[in-house]
Write an enzyme that holds these catalytic residues in place. Structure first.
Site, PDB file in Angstrom:
ATOM      1  N   SER A   1       0.858  -1.185   0.000  1.00 37.19           N
ATOM      2  CA  SER A   1       0.000   0.000   0.000  1.00 37.19           C
ATOM      3  C   SER A   1       0.893   1.233   0.000  1.00 37.19           C
ATOM      4  O   SER A   1       2.040   1.179   0.467  1.00 37.19           O
ATOM      5  CB  SER A   1      -0.892  -0.001   1.246  1.00 37.19           C
ATOM      6  OG  SER A   1      -1.475   1.271   1.467  1.00 37.19           O
TER       7      SER A   1
ATOM      8  N   TYR B   1      -1.296  -0.758  10.560  1.00 44.05           N
ATOM      9  CA  TYR B   1      -1.527  -1.062   9.147  1.00 44.05           C
ATOM     10  C   TYR B   1      -0.378  -0.544   8.293  1.00 44.05           C
ATOM     11  O   TYR B   1       0.180  -1.270   7.462  1.00 44.05           O
ATOM     12  CB  TYR B   1      -2.840  -0.436   8.687  1.00 44.05           C
ATOM     13  CG  TYR B   1      -3.108  -0.619   7.207  1.00 44.05           C
ATOM     14  CD1 TYR B   1      -3.530  -1.854   6.706  1.00 44.05           C
ATOM     15  CD2 TYR B   1      -2.936   0.434   6.306  1.00 44.05           C
ATOM     16  CE1 TYR B   1      -3.760  -2.027   5.353  1.00 44.05           C
ATOM     17  CE2 TYR B   1      -3.168   0.264   4.960  1.00 44.05           C
ATOM     18  CZ  TYR B   1      -3.574  -0.965   4.485  1.00 44.05           C
ATOM     19  OH  TYR B   1      -3.799  -1.142   3.144  1.00 44.05           O
TER      20      TYR B   1
END
Length: 311
Positions: free
Chosen positions: A188, A201
């Site tokens: 990501s 995350y």
């Protein structure tokens, strides 16, 4: 006065050399951009191996990778939690692309699932592994205020980190035996730059990025291509975005773009607009980047908590 002449000449050549260097760098960057985003690479298909394995393959980016690889003639193994969803997506792919599919229903929050996966994959000639399964926060939050923090830590590490290592461990030996294979690890943009209020995350996706880069260097000489895919927002359930836009593409649009970078970029945002966004973020002063990111995530947090309070 005479000594000023050599000095002037020296400065002229320094300036000319600098300009030439910058022009060559710009020309190379433009050539690379055209090569990646204009031409792309179509070298992904069953010649790498008959089967593609996709984790988290029933929704979003994972489903789109499964469909794109099936469209290219690859048989597909879908791995996800819900057998009902797996059956549905499997039937759709088989009917639309006329390829064989297999399904494996496991919960990646558990650590005792990999023997089952290993048994199900035994004997398959796997050419591509897409490590896509992932988990994020319900909403941006300060680390100590994350609901059910201990359990969230365990889940995020199991899904975002452990699954990538374990699935690679299962599939890579077969690729090495044939001296060819592709591993696509979906990281990501949150792993490219630290994202406060999404701390676990962001850190877990940074692991995926570093793991991919290291693995690529270790095995590229043996015919294995490992790619770290670092998208910004894509219109998926995980991102909680329903309507695609130019900078937030649909999963189908994103994957159609990203798959053409395989073999060209071992580290990619997968999408030209995201590449430009990454370039801008990389050149922002760090304090400005953190101010913008904190402000954005704090506003998302406030909006979520306000809505939750009303309900």
């Amino acid at each position: 006065m005479d000594s000023a002449v050599p000095a002037t000449g020296f400065l002229y050549w320094v300036g000319a050399s600098t300009v030439t260097y910058l022009l060559l760098r710009l020309s190379y960057s433009l050539f690379r951009a055209v090569r990646v985003w204009g031409v792309g690479n179509e070298g992904v298909g069953p010649w790498l191996g008959a089967w593609a394995v996709v984790t988290g393959g029933t929704d979003g980016i994972g489903k789109s990778y499964a469909e794109e690889l099936a469209k290219r003639g690859m048989k597909v193994v879908l791995i996800s939690r819900s057998q009902d969803k797996l059956n549905q997506v499997s039937s759709e792919i088989t009917e639309k692309f006329k390829v064989e599919t297999k399904t494996i229903a496991v919960d990646f929050t558990s650590e005792d699932i990999y023997d089952k996966i290993k048994t199900a994959l035994a004997g398959l000639e796997i050419g591509i592994l897409v490590n896509n399964v992932g988990m994020s926060y319900e909403y941006p939050e300060y680390f100590l205020e994350i609901p059910d923090l201990d359990n969230t830590i365990k889940k995020l590490i199991s899904i975002n980190i452990l699954s990538v290592c374990k699935m690679t461990r299962l599939v890579l030996p077969g690729m090495l035996e044939r001296s060819k294979g592709v591993i696509l690890n979906i990281s990501s943009a949150s792993g490219m730059h630290p994202v406060p209020l999404l701390t676990i995350y962001s850190a877990s996706k940074a692991f995926v990025d570093f793991f991919s880069q290291c693995l690529h260097e270790e095995y590229k000489s043996k015919g294995i291509f490992v790619q770290s895919v670092l998208p910004y927002f894509v219109a998926t359930k995980l991102a909680k975005i329903r309507k695609p836009t130019l900078d937030k593409p649909s999963p189908e649009t994103f994957v159609e773009s990203a798959i053409k970078t395989v073999g060209l970029q071992s580290r990619t945002t997968g999408y030209m607009i995201h590449s430009l966004m990454g370039l801008i973020n990389s050149n922002l002063p760090r304090w400005i980047y953190f101010k913008i990111t904190m402000g954005f995530n704090k506003s998302l947090r406030a909006r979520y908590l306000k809505k939750a309070k009303k309900n």
